[in-house]
Scaffold this motif. Structure first.
Motif, mmCIF file in Angstrom:
data_model
loop_
_atom_site.group_PDB
_atom_site.id
_atom_site.type_symbol
_atom_site.label_atom_id
_atom_site.label_comp_id
_atom_site.label_asym_id
_atom_site.label_seq_id
_atom_site.Cartn_x
_atom_site.Cartn_y
_atom_site.Cartn_z
ATOM 1 N N TRP A 52 0.846 -1.193 0.000
ATOM 2 C CA TRP A 52 0.000 0.000 0.000
ATOM 3 C C TRP A 52 0.883 1.245 0.000
ATOM 4 O O TRP A 52 1.966 1.254 0.586
ATOM 5 N N MET A 53 0.395 2.320 -0.629
ATOM 6 C CA MET A 53 1.155 3.564 -0.666
ATOM 7 C C MET A 53 0.199 4.746 -0.820
ATOM 8 O O MET A 53 -0.817 4.660 -1.505
ATOM 9 N N LEU A 54 0.551 5.864 -0.175
ATOM 10 C CA LEU A 54 -0.212 7.096 -0.320
ATOM 11 C C LEU A 54 0.358 7.933 -1.465
ATOM 12 O O LEU A 54 1.576 7.985 -1.662
ATOM 13 N N VAL A 55 -0.551 8.586 -2.220
ATOM 14 C CA VAL A 55 -0.148 9.565 -3.224
ATOM 15 C C VAL A 55 -0.948 10.843 -2.984
ATOM 16 O O VAL A 55 -2.061 10.807 -2.454
ATOM 17 N N ASP A 56 -0.361 11.985 -3.365
ATOM 18 C CA ASP A 56 -1.059 13.249 -3.176
ATOM 19 C C ASP A 56 -1.955 13.549 -4.376
ATOM 20 O O ASP A 56 -2.101 12.702 -5.278
ATOM 21 N N ASP A 57 -2.560 14.735 -4.409
ATOM 22 C CA ASP A 57 -3.522 15.043 -5.468
ATOM 23 C C ASP A 57 -2.853 15.218 -6.832
ATOM 24 O O ASP A 57 -3.527 15.292 -7.856
ATOM 25 N N ARG A 58 -1.509 15.264 -6.874
ATOM 26 C CA ARG A 58 -0.784 15.315 -8.145
ATOM 27 C C ARG A 58 -0.342 13.924 -8.598
ATOM 28 O O ARG A 58 0.250 13.772 -9.669
ATOM 29 N N GLY A 59 -0.583 12.935 -7.744
ATOM 30 C CA GLY A 59 -0.144 11.591 -8.049
ATOM 31 C C GLY A 59 1.269 11.287 -7.604
ATOM 32 O O GLY A 59 1.815 10.232 -7.927
ATOM 33 N N ASP A 60 1.893 12.204 -6.845
ATOM 34 C CA ASP A 60 3.246 11.975 -6.337
ATOM 35 C C ASP A 60 3.191 11.126 -5.065
ATOM 36 O O ASP A 60 2.334 11.355 -4.199
ATOM 37 N N PHE A 61 4.115 10.169 -4.955
ATOM 38 C CA PHE A 61 4.093 9.297 -3.784
ATOM 39 C C PHE A 61 4.487 10.073 -2.534
ATOM 40 O O PHE A 61 5.283 11.015 -2.584
ATOM 41 N N MET A 62 3.941 9.648 -1.397
ATOM 42 C CA MET A 62 4.135 10.338 -0.126
ATOM 43 C C MET A 62 4.901 9.429 0.838
ATOM 44 O O MET A 62 4.530 8.267 1.031
ATOM 45 N N THR A 63 5.975 9.959 1.423
ATOM 46 C CA THR A 63 6.738 9.223 2.421
ATOM 47 C C THR A 63 7.181 10.191 3.510
ATOM 48 O O THR A 63 6.977 11.402 3.408
ATOM 49 N N GLN A 64 7.843 9.651 4.520
ATOM 50 C CA GLN A 64 8.343 10.491 5.608
ATOM 51 C C GLN A 64 9.442 11.451 5.161
ATOM 52 O O GLN A 64 9.768 12.385 5.887
ATOM 53 N N SER A 102 -10.914 -4.146 -11.310
ATOM 54 C CA SER A 102 -11.239 -3.327 -12.483
ATOM 55 C C SER A 102 -11.687 -1.916 -12.120
ATOM 56 O O SER A 102 -12.310 -1.247 -12.934
ATOM 57 N N GLY A 103 -11.353 -1.454 -10.934
ATOM 58 C CA GLY A 103 -11.758 -0.115 -10.524
ATOM 59 C C GLY A 103 -10.824 0.971 -11.047
ATOM 60 O O GLY A 103 -10.052 0.774 -11.992
ATOM 61 N N GLU A 104 -10.865 2.123 -10.387
ATOM 62 C CA GLU A 104 -10.055 3.266 -10.793
ATOM 63 C C GLU A 104 -8.566 2.967 -10.630
ATOM 64 O O GLU A 104 -8.160 2.248 -9.714
ATOM 65 N N GLU A 105 -7.766 3.534 -11.539
ATOM 66 C CA GLU A 105 -6.323 3.325 -11.496
ATOM 67 C C GLU A 105 -5.589 4.659 -11.487
ATOM 68 O O GLU A 105 -6.153 5.688 -11.853
ATOM 69 N N GLN A 106 -4.327 4.606 -11.065
ATOM 70 C CA GLN A 106 -3.511 5.818 -10.951
ATOM 71 C C GLN A 106 -2.103 5.502 -11.453
ATOM 72 O O GLN A 106 -1.472 4.546 -11.006
#
Length: 302
Positions: A52-64, A102-106
């Motif tokens: 699992w990974m978080l991305v912001d509203d630009r699609g950039d990955f989020m880490t510490q 088959s849902g939404e992709e990023q």
């Protein structure tokens, strides 16, 4: 630049047998780790690691690295996903997605290793957005998706959301050597390895070209370059100059400070605390300091 540490040749290796003394998986990239006594290894590495990974509203990955608040995200691994919580903020169930979802992709680019990953549906995005204070989404790597590792050092391997390779290992001796140089010691949690070993010399793991652990063979790829993430206190989320400043003073080469080493495994199997490490082949790594540490003077600009 500080001098390169000397190459460690076979006769200088530690007489004791390296042993696995700690195992940790990190289901949510940059969330807290989960210590385990035993873990299966699938084609991505330790099972459910960085899936699992978080991305912001630009699609950039989020880490510490850029969002130290993530230090507070506690993760529990469930049969159908994970439960993520933080003190004072409650928690949320984050499901895992089946192959063929088959849902939404990023589209996401993670250290120039790109993939299109499914977006996890449900309430988790809203919970994370409120906790992080900005809009974000959760991505997942199902069993039928993958990224590919860098082909520069070894043939390409399947990855989830791990930075570069499948397994990260570090030794207690390497941490002891670093702490010997620090005014305030740090814990291994700063470096987020999957595997911690004891019974070898400082940074000797850098030289492992082939090892066998628990009946499974691994190939050594290269040492791990460290970034500002290791300056985030895992208890408070506060950033400081250490331990990166000190590490850079005696482990700096090719523009990076190095700690721990990357392995890839041949086939599938299990890792367990107590497994011994049979070192089958040693040799200088393709990048980074080539062996055990030497007494050097940190560069003045550091």
């Amino acid at each position: 630049m500080a001098e390169s540490p000397p190459t460690l040749d076979a006769p200088a290796r530690a007489a004791s047998i390296p042993t696995v003394v700690g195992l940790t998986i990190y289901p949510l990239k940059s969330g807290q780790g989960i210590p385990v006594d035993r873990v299966a290894l699938d084609r991505y590495g330790p099972a459910m690691d960085r899936r699992w990974m978080l991305v912001d509203d630009r699609g950039d990955f989020m880490t510490q690295r850029t969002h130290p608040r993530m230090h507070a995200l506690e993760v529990e691994l469930l049969e159908d996903g994970i439960f993520v919580s933080a003190e004072g903020s409650g928690g949320v169930h984050v499901p895992k997605l089946p192959p063929g979802h088959s849902g939404e992709e990023q589209y996401v680019s993670l250290w120039e290793k790109d993939m299109v990953a499914p977006v996890v549906p449900g309430d988790s995005a809203a919970w994370f957005s409120e906790f992080m204070g900005e809009e974000c989404r959760v991505l997942f790597v199902p069993d039928d998706r993958e990224r590919k590792s860098d082909r520069e050092y070894i043939e390409r391997r399947a990855l989830s959301f791990a930075d570069g390779y499948q397994v990260l290992v570090a030794s207690r001796a390497s941490l002891d050597e670093l702490n010997r140089r620090l005014d305030s010691p740090v814990e291994m949690r700063r470096f987020r390895p999957n595997v911690v070993v004891d019974g070898c010399g400082p940074h000797e793991e850098d030289l492992w070209r082939a090892v066998e652990i628990g009946g499974l063979r691994y190939r050594g790829v290269k040492p791990c370059p460290r970034c500002v993430l290791v300056t985030v206190d895992p208890d408070t989320g506060e950033k400081g100059p250490e331990p990166l400043r000190t590490l850079t003073g005696y482990r700096r080469q090719d523009g990076y400070a190095w700690f721990g080493t990357n392995l890839v495994h041949e086939g599938e199997g299990f890792l367990a605390v107590g497994d011994t490490v049979a070192v089958l082949e040693v040799g200088p790594p393709p990048v980074g300091p080539a062996g055990v540490v030497a007494e050097t003077t940190p560069p003045a600009e550091e």
